[in-house]
Design an enzyme around this catalytic site. Structure first.
Site, PDB file in Angstrom:
ATOM      1  N   GLY A  32       1.230  -1.435   0.371  1.00  0.00           N
ATOM      2  CA  GLY A  32       0.256   0.213   0.061  1.00  0.00           C
ATOM      3  C   GLY A  32       0.821   1.367   0.093  1.00  0.00           C
ATOM      4  O   GLY A  32       2.080   1.139   0.073  1.00  0.00           O
ATOM      5  N   ASN A  33       0.198   2.661   0.391  1.00  0.00           N
ATOM      6  CA  ASN A  33       0.895   3.266   0.161  1.00  0.00           C
ATOM      7  C   ASN A  33       0.167   4.107   1.411  1.00  0.00           C
ATOM      8  O   ASN A  33      -0.705   3.874   2.719  1.00  0.00           O
ATOM      9  CB  ASN A  33       1.249   3.982  -1.129  1.00  0.00           C
ATOM     10  CG  ASN A  33      -0.206   4.864  -1.362  1.00  0.00           C
ATOM     11  OD1 ASN A  33      -1.150   4.949  -0.993  1.00  0.00           O
ATOM     12  ND2 ASN A  33      -1.055   4.046  -2.238  1.00  0.00           N
ATOM     13  N   SER A  34       0.940   5.726   1.811  1.00  0.00           N
ATOM     14  CA  SER A  34       0.674   6.212   3.419  1.00  0.00           C
ATOM     15  C   SER A  34      -0.927   7.233   2.957  1.00  0.00           C
ATOM     16  O   SER A  34      -0.716   8.042   3.861  1.00  0.00           O
ATOM     17  CB  SER A  34       2.139   7.375   3.850  1.00  0.00           C
ATOM     18  OG  SER A  34       2.884   6.162   3.191  1.00  0.00           O
ATOM     19  N   SER A  35      -1.341   7.973   1.955  1.00  0.00           N
ATOM     20  CA  SER A  35      -2.082   8.016   1.207  1.00  0.00           C
ATOM     21  C   SER A  35      -3.197   8.211   2.474  1.00  0.00           C
ATOM     22  O   SER A  35      -3.399   7.051   1.916  1.00  0.00           O
ATOM     23  CB  SER A  35      -2.549   8.463  -0.082  1.00  0.00           C
ATOM     24  OG  SER A  35      -3.735   9.007  -0.341  1.00  0.00           O
TER      25      SER A  35
END
Ligand code: CTP
Length: 456
Positions: free
Chosen positions: A239-242
């Site tokens: 995933g990513n930190s958005s």
């Protein structure tokens, strides 16, 4: 710093209005308060008077010892009519909390108390922040009243979705938090300034129904927010930190301008703005499917989601065991570039805005290339090497690049330009920087650019 008039109506959430006053005055704004009678059952006038340092008015005929002056101002020599002088001096009028009853009275144009009379007399931006039980909020009467107010140029902010005052109740109806109310006031004030005039009378048209939100009223705006997650096994993902904050701010701001907003939220765990249709997705493939279904209907696409570029080629249906995978090597495969795909099927009249989180010195050059390659009207770039802005932060600082010839893209030319044409466009991009500000303010600046691109 501005003169904020605060109208408080009856409801449990009135306690948040006190905190709003504390924040607004701490930020240097001068605040005057008008209350409805029923709000006094929740918070007494003495509390607001103490925090603002100014008298609080309730009845439409009440004498104002301060003669309409805001804290820090010299009262006039004569005794003006309070319900005219206060809104005439105010630069923004926030009604928070706005109960279902007050909203109904505002929609009907009733002036039976100071709050309602000030709303009729106000020529500054008027913001209404609903707070009530979710059934009352969702009732057709309340929705119709809010729509009436929007049509007259009132900005409806919130409500948020979450736990409500009565035990066990959950849904849309929570008053926005005090800091969000303040951000919305400051955004409205910033728009007044951006419009090139600090003169509140510039909004007289809004009160008369000739409001600045008109270009957005019939628009269908599609916003993507959050970050996709690509399963690796049954419990893990890439995933990513958005957090989705920027996308939520865009959805909230577009809704406040009167647009019909659909939000495609990828793993967003923040309160969603009310009045916005929401589709929740997890992976890039799900986001793509939802976007493809919604895209043809939209007039404006704001693609703020952080979409995975790669996903595990063969996710395991069960949890990958440590013992069985000493030298685990993940094989990744590319996902579809959703935005690139959508631009190829764009129709005339659509405005497409991409977002690029970039690192380092070549950020703008890379973003400019994406603007052209993806066939966008604008791209919003932020520098992810800074910790105080961007991913999962309250604030953002962005550069907005626009295709100088944005209109030609809207002529239904979905195909990617040939090399020379793309090169020529590259040379003709324009850029503007929005300095560090709460994401709601940045969202307003982005919407202003969209409005300009659409010729509004
Ligand atoms: N985007 C998309 N689908 C993807 C990747 C990105 O729709 N698979 C969209 C994003 O929502 C954003 C824009 O494309 O609006 C730019 O995203 P970004 O990740 O910066 O661009 P990429 O083309 O993926 O380039 P790179 O990651 O290599 O910088």
């Amino acid at each position: 710093m501005a003169r904020i008039l605060l109208g408080v109506s009856g409801g449990i959430a009135a306690y948040k209005a006190l905190e709003f006053v504390r924040l607004a005055t701490a930020a240097g704004h001068a605040v005057r308060v008008v209350q409805t009678r029923s709000s006094q059952r929740f918070i007494g006038t003495a509390s607001f008077a103490a925090l603002t340092g100014a008298p609080v008015l309730v009845s439409e005929f009440e004498h104002d010892p301060a003669r309409g002056a805001f804290p820090g101002e010299q009262p006039p020599a004569h005794a003006p009519l309070s319900h005219l002088e206060l809104p005439a001096r105010a630069e923004v009028y926030l009604i928070a909390p706005a109960s279902a009853n007050t909203i109904a009275k505002l929609a009907a144009g009733m002036a039976e108390d100071m709050l309602g009379a000030c709303a009729l007399a106000a020529s500054c931006p008027v913001l209404v922040a609903p707070a009530m039980n979710n059934h009352m909020y969702e009732h057709a009467a309340t929705q119709a009243n809010l729509e009436t107010l929007r049509e007259r140029g009132v900005e409806v902010i919130g409500p948020a979705t979450g736990r409500l005052a009565s035990i066990g109740e959950h849904g849309a109806g929570r008053l926005l938090e005090p800091n969000e109310l303040l951000k919305a006031c400051e955004a409205a004030l910033a728009r007044t300034t951006t419009a090139g005039t600090g003169d509140p009378s510039a909004h007289a048209g809004a009160a008369a129904g000739l409001d600045a939100a008109a270009p957005w009223r019939k628009l269908r705006v599609l916003v993507t927010a959050g970050g996709t997650r690509e399963p690796l096994d049954s419990v893990r993902f890439l995933g990513n930190s958005s957090s989705g904050r920027m996308g939520l701010a865009l959805a909230q701001a577009a809704r406040a301008r009167g647009a019909q907003v659909t939000l495609i939220a990828a793993n967003v765990y923040l309160p969603l703005p009310a009045g916005v249709a929401c589709r929740e997705v997890g992976t890039a493939a799900e986001l793509r499917e939802a976007c493809v279904e919604e895209f043809a209907r939209c007039d404006v696409l704001l693609m703020a989601a952080a979409v995975a570029d790669f996903r595990p080629a063969a996710p395991s249906a069960t949890k990958i065991k440590k013992a069985a995978s000493h030298d685990l090597v993940l094989e990744l495969e590319p996902t579809v570039d959703v935005l690139g795909e959508l631009t190829r099927s764009r129709r005339a009249g659509q405005t497409l805005v991409g977002f690029a989180a970039e690192h380092g010195a070549d950020a703008l050059r890379d973003a400019r290339r994406k603007l052209i390659d993806k066939g966008l009207d604008a791209i919003v770039v932020n520098d992810i090497s800074r910790e105080d802005i961007g991913f999962d932060a309250e604030d953002n600082e962005v550069t907005i690049l626009t295709a100088a010839n944005g209109r030609s893209w809207r002529a239904g030319r979905g195909e990617h330009a040939d090399g020379s044409e793309a090169h020529a466009r590259l040379a003709r991009t324009t850029q503007m920087t929005v300095s560090k500000a709460p994401k709601l303010l940045v969202a307003e600046a982005i919407l202003d650019v969209v409005e300009r691109l659409r010729g509004g």
